[in-house]
Design a protein around this motif. Structure first.
Motif, PDB file in Angstrom:
ATOM      1  N   ARG A 112       5.460   7.964   6.074  1.00 24.62           N
ATOM      2  CA  ARG A 112       4.834   9.019   5.267  1.00 24.62           C
ATOM      3  C   ARG A 112       3.315   8.916   5.319  1.00 24.62           C
ATOM      4  NH1 ARG A 112       8.989   9.862   0.130  1.00 24.62           N
ATOM      5  NH2 ARG A 112      10.786  10.284   1.472  1.00 24.62           N
ATOM      6  N   LEU A 113       2.792   7.714   5.399  1.00 19.07           N
ATOM      7  CA  LEU A 113       1.351   7.562   5.572  1.00 19.07           C
ATOM      8  C   LEU A 113       0.914   8.098   6.934  1.00 19.07           C
ATOM      9  CD1 LEU A 113       0.816   4.003   4.029  1.00 19.07           C
ATOM     10  CD2 LEU A 113       0.087   6.190   3.062  1.00 19.07           C
ATOM     11  N   LYS A 114       1.730   7.865   7.957  1.00 18.18           N
ATOM     12  CA  LYS A 114       1.409   8.406   9.282  1.00 18.18           C
ATOM     13  C   LYS A 114       1.426   9.935   9.260  1.00 18.18           C
ATOM     14  CE  LYS A 114       3.051   4.538  12.139  1.00 18.18           C
ATOM     15  NZ  LYS A 114       4.033   4.120  13.178  1.00 18.18           N
ATOM     16  N   ASN A 115       2.361  10.496   8.496  1.00 18.23           N
ATOM     17  CA  ASN A 115       2.407  11.956   8.386  1.00 18.23           C
ATOM     18  C   ASN A 115       1.146  12.512   7.744  1.00 18.23           C
ATOM     19  OD1 ASN A 115       4.968  11.872   9.489  1.00 18.23           O
ATOM     20  ND2 ASN A 115       6.023  11.982   7.509  1.00 18.23           N
ATOM     21  N   GLU A 116       0.493  11.715   6.894  1.00 14.37           N
ATOM     22  CA  GLU A 116      -0.762  12.133   6.271  1.00 14.37           C
ATOM     23  C   GLU A 116      -1.958  11.894   7.176  1.00 14.37           C
ATOM     24  OE1 GLU A 116      -1.108  13.692   3.501  1.00 14.37           O
ATOM     25  OE2 GLU A 116       0.927  13.549   2.699  1.00 14.37           O
ATOM     26  N   GLY A 117      -1.730  11.292   8.347  1.00 14.29           N
ATOM     27  CA  GLY A 117      -2.827  10.999   9.264  1.00 14.29           C
ATOM     28  C   GLY A 117      -3.376   9.595   9.118  1.00 14.29           C
ATOM     29  N   GLY A 126       0.340  -5.391   0.471  1.00 11.27           N
ATOM     30  CA  GLY A 126       0.035  -6.128  -0.756  1.00 11.27           C
ATOM     31  C   GLY A 126      -1.433  -6.317  -1.030  1.00 11.27           C
ATOM     32  N   SER A 127      -2.330  -5.698  -0.273  1.00 10.48           N
ATOM     33  CA  SER A 127      -3.763  -5.816  -0.523  1.00 10.48           C
ATOM     34  C   SER A 127      -4.435  -4.524  -0.055  1.00 10.48           C
ATOM     35  CB  SER A 127      -4.360  -7.024   0.212  1.00 10.48           C
ATOM     36  OG  SER A 127      -4.184  -6.889   1.611  1.00 10.48           O
ATOM     37  N   PHE A 128      -5.644  -4.299  -0.519  1.00 12.91           N
ATOM     38  CA  PHE A 128      -6.372  -3.087  -0.168  1.00 12.91           C
ATOM     39  C   PHE A 128      -6.907  -3.190   1.263  1.00 12.91           C
ATOM     40  CE2 PHE A 128      -6.436  -3.017  -4.773  1.00 12.91           C
ATOM     41  CZ  PHE A 128      -6.180  -1.687  -5.046  1.00 12.91           C
ATOM     42  N   GLN A 129      -6.749  -2.126   2.011  1.00  7.98           N
ATOM     43  CA  GLN A 129      -7.147  -2.083   3.408  1.00  7.98           C
ATOM     44  C   GLN A 129      -8.131  -0.936   3.617  1.00  7.98           C
ATOM     45  OE1 GLN A 129      -3.814  -1.779   6.053  1.00  7.98           O
ATOM     46  NE2 GLN A 129      -5.042  -1.916   7.918  1.00  7.98           N
ATOM     47  N   ARG A 130      -9.280  -1.215   4.190  1.00  9.86           N
ATOM     48  CA  ARG A 130     -10.302  -0.203   4.454  1.00  9.86           C
ATOM     49  C   ARG A 130     -10.143   0.309   5.877  1.00  9.86           C
ATOM     50  NH1 ARG A 130     -14.563  -0.503   0.691  1.00  9.86           N
ATOM     51  NH2 ARG A 130     -15.361   1.372   1.718  1.00  9.86           N
ATOM     52  N   MET A 131     -10.292   1.636   6.032  1.00  9.63           N
ATOM     53  CA  MET A 131     -10.157   2.249   7.342  1.00  9.63           C
ATOM     54  C   MET A 131     -10.896   3.574   7.356  1.00  9.63           C
ATOM     55  SD  MET A 131      -6.145   3.394   7.119  1.00  9.63           S
ATOM     56  CE  MET A 131      -5.674   1.749   6.591  1.00  9.63           C
ATOM     57  N   MET A 132     -10.882   4.243   8.498  1.00 10.53           N
ATOM     58  CA  MET A 132     -11.530   5.538   8.647  1.00 10.53           C
ATOM     59  C   MET A 132     -10.702   6.624   7.966  1.00 10.53           C
ATOM     60  SD  MET A 132     -14.222   6.970  10.156  1.00 10.53           S
ATOM     61  CE  MET A 132     -14.628   5.971  11.606  1.00 10.53           C
ATOM     62  N   CYS A 133     -11.354   7.483   7.193  1.00 12.42           N
ATOM     63  CA  CYS A 133     -10.649   8.568   6.512  1.00 12.42           C
ATOM     64  C   CYS A 133     -10.357   9.680   7.533  1.00 12.42           C
ATOM     65  CB  CYS A 133     -11.489   9.118   5.368  1.00 12.42           C
ATOM     66  SG  CYS A 133     -10.764  10.559   4.557  1.00 12.42           S
ATOM     67  N   PRO A 134      -9.098  10.099   7.689  1.00 14.43           N
ATOM     68  CA  PRO A 134      -8.794  11.156   8.667  1.00 14.43           C
ATOM     69  C   PRO A 134      -9.295  12.534   8.245  1.00 14.43           C
ATOM     70  CG  PRO A 134      -6.833  10.562   7.426  1.00 14.43           C
ATOM     71  CD  PRO A 134      -7.891   9.588   7.025  1.00 14.43           C
TER      72      PRO A 134
END
Length: 769
Positions: A112-117, A126-134
């Protein structure tokens, strides 16, 4: 070579053959000893007869570990039962089941996260992950602004982009997980919020030392950068603005201090890429400058705070984290208000201020920040600035643009001209000056009233301005004994107004069938009978072409509110549909006919008088807010010793509030006595006019055409006969030729029509009402 036996097989064989190896360890037990802890093998060789094999699950990030616990339940020296020992693996199956369910949930969340891009190279659980906003791709700086959190048990996942111009956020759950409440933050579950709140309460901020930050004075390039922004070197020194050389990149360093001690530090590159010291307390930039200040200015950025210094305002601070993309739905609790934690950390400095000027940026996030600050600080002590134009087309965005384009004096003028922050429901007269100007100049026209279409009625409204009656935004209550023609008169009035001004109407007429109501309206419009029936006499029936044109007029002019089931409609239901008609179709008038056809369920502790008052207040607010005139038909109660005259407005069934709270009160009365005059005469008794500009109290006489349903002005002989009959009934009822007139709200209560001399009727002057 035969395959190596499993650990489970070794244990079973060792336990079953232990009797055969009474003098020592068997080969199988020796093999198990090499793969088991010593205590476990000793328990088997000592005659333990019950062994459990436990599997521990440590989540998807770590390999599965197998642990063996041997439990000896028989007493020392007790005889062992013959045959193999049964190994129970109940906990093994339970752990495997939990692990399988968790992995399935995590698989759904990832998909479902992949479906959101959202699709990073590696997933962190289990922890916060930083990444590029699609959605925003990190803006021009391509920063990793999207924070994603996946619960280790796969119950939910959430994400949030922290760029103020994006703010994309979301929340997903697997199918079999029940939906959790998101009332607090709109993203996290209540369990996650409680955990985060507990962490925030126990959080210990990192203490930093200024010498450890490796800061240095500003170089010439950064000095020139600030000079272009009209920030002087003295202002930079006073605010201790420095630089940091990190990775061959020079960044501006804004030090956040409390009582002169560095609490945090925020870095800005020239291309507006920001970073800050991690795990430090959030406070205002320039906090020491507002200690014990009565007036405080809050801006959106550090450079805006420096600009205020240049204009002479040192009682200024900047928020540390910029502006949100929009206003939140509600204010969270203090412990969960993480975005605005700096307000709570600086509460002592803010409590002493009596005036707080919000000078945030002139864009959507800036206005959202002003609203969020005002909601937390108290709107009653907040003021806001209005940024001036920097040229003929563009407006200055913030304090620094005012300083750069218009100079420090213009910035001072902006702050000195700050206005009170608007509070919903609290206004000043100047907020309505444009409307008052239009009223004075008569620009719109209908605010002074719409003609009724009958000269005898328009003459009643010739007190200050001639020939006006129906005013948008007012409530008119219409009453009269049954079969007096109340509904017919209102329909005729609507047709007149539509013909003169093009108004559209919505009709909530519960006593009329739709087809019957259409017939009445079409007859008034076309002025021909609908049928070839006896009531039509020798009049020609409307032609098919006229009928089709009339249907088109009906469809364009009127909208209907109808209850589609057996239940009675409530006043709230009617007003909600009328609001939709105003917004969708531009209607200007609402007819509710009659009051007793509505659902009037009221609380047991509320009287009917209180209920009617509350209901009429809702109707008036609807009329005023939507500039829509409302006609409300209410029947009188059963009259005792009725002499055939028009009823009183206080005779309306239910409450005296019908006359007290309406803007206009009208009684429709039809003559039923052939000896008292023509039976087609209808007396329109105006018993209340709140607004003296649009009319005054008095009576008008109309004649009703039974064939077409039209009302026309009565001629003078008819008026004279009707006036005499009305006076006679009044004399029989009251024994006097005078009437009582109340001066309150321009209302005539016990007021039959007065006797008018013949010379007055023949004159062209107004009737003496």
């Amino acid at each position: 070579m035969p395959p190596r036996p499993s650990l489970h097989s070794l244990l079973l064989m060792a336990a079953s053959s232990s009797a055969a190896a009474a003098g020592g360890d068997s080969g199988l037990l020796l093999a198990a000893r090499r793969r088991l802890p010593v205590a476990a093998v000793a328990a088997v060789s000592a005659g333990g007869h019950r062994i459990r094999l436990l599997h521990s699950f440590s989540g998807p990030r770590f390999p599965v570990r197998h642990e063996v616990a041997c439990c000896v339940r028989s007493a020392p020296g007790a005889a062992r039962p013959p045959g193999p020992v049964t190994v129970r693996s109940r906990n093994v199956h339970s752990a495997n089941k939990d692990r399988t369910a968790s992995e399935a949930r995590l698989g759904q969340l990832v998909q479902r996260l992949k479906n959101e891009g959202i699709n990073p190279k590696q997933w962190r659980i289990g922890s916060f992950q930083r990444m590029m906003c699609p959605k925003c791709n990190g803006g021009s700086n391509e920063e990793l602004s999207l924070s994603v959190y996946i619960r280790h048990d796969g119950m939910n996942a959430s994400w949030n982009c922290f760029r103020s111009t994006c703010g994309w956020r979301g929340f997903v759950q697997p199918d079999e997980v029940p939906k959790v409440s998101q009332a607090k933050s709109g993203i996290e579950s209540e369990t996650d919020q409680e955990v985060e709140a507990s962490k925030a309460a126990k959080k210990v901020y990192r203490k930093i030392r200024e010498e450890d930050l490796n800061l240095e004075p500003l170089c010439d390039e950064l000095g020139a950068y600030f000079s272009e922004r009209m920030i002087s070197a003295e202002t930079l020194r006073r605010n201790k603005v420095m630089q940091r050389n990190w990775g061959n990149k020079i960044s501006i360093a804004f030090t956040y201090r409390r009582d002169g001690v560095v609490v945090g530090c925020k870095y800005r590159e020239v291309d507006k890429k920001f970073s800050q010291e991690a795990n430090t307390e959030k406070i205002f930039y320039g906090l020491d400058d507002i200690k014990r200040a009565q007036d405080i200015i809050i801006v959106e950025g550090e450079i805006d705070k420096l600009s205020m210094d240049e204009a002479g305002f040192r009682n200024c601070v900047s928020v540390p984290d910029g502006a949100p993309p929009k206003v939140s739905s509600k204010i969270p609790d203090k412990e969960q208000d993480r975005k605005y934690q700096y307000l709570w950390n600086c509460k002592d400095h803010l409590d002493s201020a009596s005036r707080i000027i919000l000078a945030t940026d002139d864009d959507v996030p800036g206005q959202a920040l002003a609203e969020e600050l005002a909601r937390r600080l108290g709107k009653e002590r907040c003021w806001r600035v209005k940024w001036p134009k920097k040229n003929e087309t563009d407006t200055c965005k913030d304090a620094n643009e005012v300083l750069m384009y218009l100079g420090p004096q213009a910035l001072r003028k902006v702050i000195e001209g700050a206005e009170l922050y608007p509070i919903r429901g609290l206004f000043a007269f100047r907020d309505f000056f444009p409307e008052i100007d239009n009223y004075y100049l008569g620009i719109h026209g209908d605010e002074l009233g719409i003609r009724t279409g009958w000269e005898s009625m328009d003459d009643l409204y010739k007190y200050l301005l001639p020939r006006f009656q129906v005013v948008p935004g007012e409530l008119t209550v219409v009453t009269g004994v049954p079969n007096s023609g109340k509904s017919e008169w209102i329909d005729a009035l609507l047709c007149n107004i539509n013909q003169q001004c093009g108004w559209k109407f919505v009709l909530c007429s519960m006593e009329n069938k739709v087809r019957e109501h259409a017939r009445k309206l079409l007859e008034k419009r076309i002025e021909k009978p609908f049928f070839d029936a006896r009531y039509g006499g020798s009049a020609e029936r409307m032609t098919p072409d006229e009928f089709e044109a009339g249907k088109q007029w009906l469809n364009e002019t009127f909208h209907l509110i109808r209850c589609e089931d057996d239940s009675l409609p409530s006043i709230n239901w009617v007003l909600d549909l009328a609001k939709a008609a105003v917004l969708r179709h531009g209607i200007r008038g609402l007819v509710i006919d009659p009051y007793n056809e509505l659902d009037h369920q009221r609380p047991s502790n509320q009287t009917e008088t209180e209920y009617v008052s509350q209901m009429l207040t809702k109707v008036k607010r609807f009329a005023q807010h939507h500039s829509c005139h409302v006609w409300f038909v209410a029947h009188p109660r059963q009259l005792q010793n009725w002499n055939g005259g028009p009823p009183n407005m206080y005779d309306i069934s239910g409450s005296a509030h019908f006359i007290n709270k309406c803007d206009n009160g009208i009684v429709i009365h039809r003559n039923r006595d052939q000896n008292a005059g023509p039976l087609d005469v209808v007396q329109v008794c105006v018993r209340k006019v709140r607004n003296k500009v649009i009319g005054q109290i008095g009576d008008a006489f109309l004649t009703y055409n039974r064939v077409t349903g039209k009302f026309k002005d009565a001629d003078k002989p008819t008026i004279a006969a009707a006036t005499a009959a009305s006076a006679q009934k009044r004399t029989n009822s009251y024994g006097t030729n005078s009437y009582v007139k109340s001066t309150k709200d321009n209302v005539a209560y016990e007021m039959p029509f007065p006797i008018v001399p013949e010379d007055v009727l023949d004159s062209s002057q107004d009737l003496p009402f």
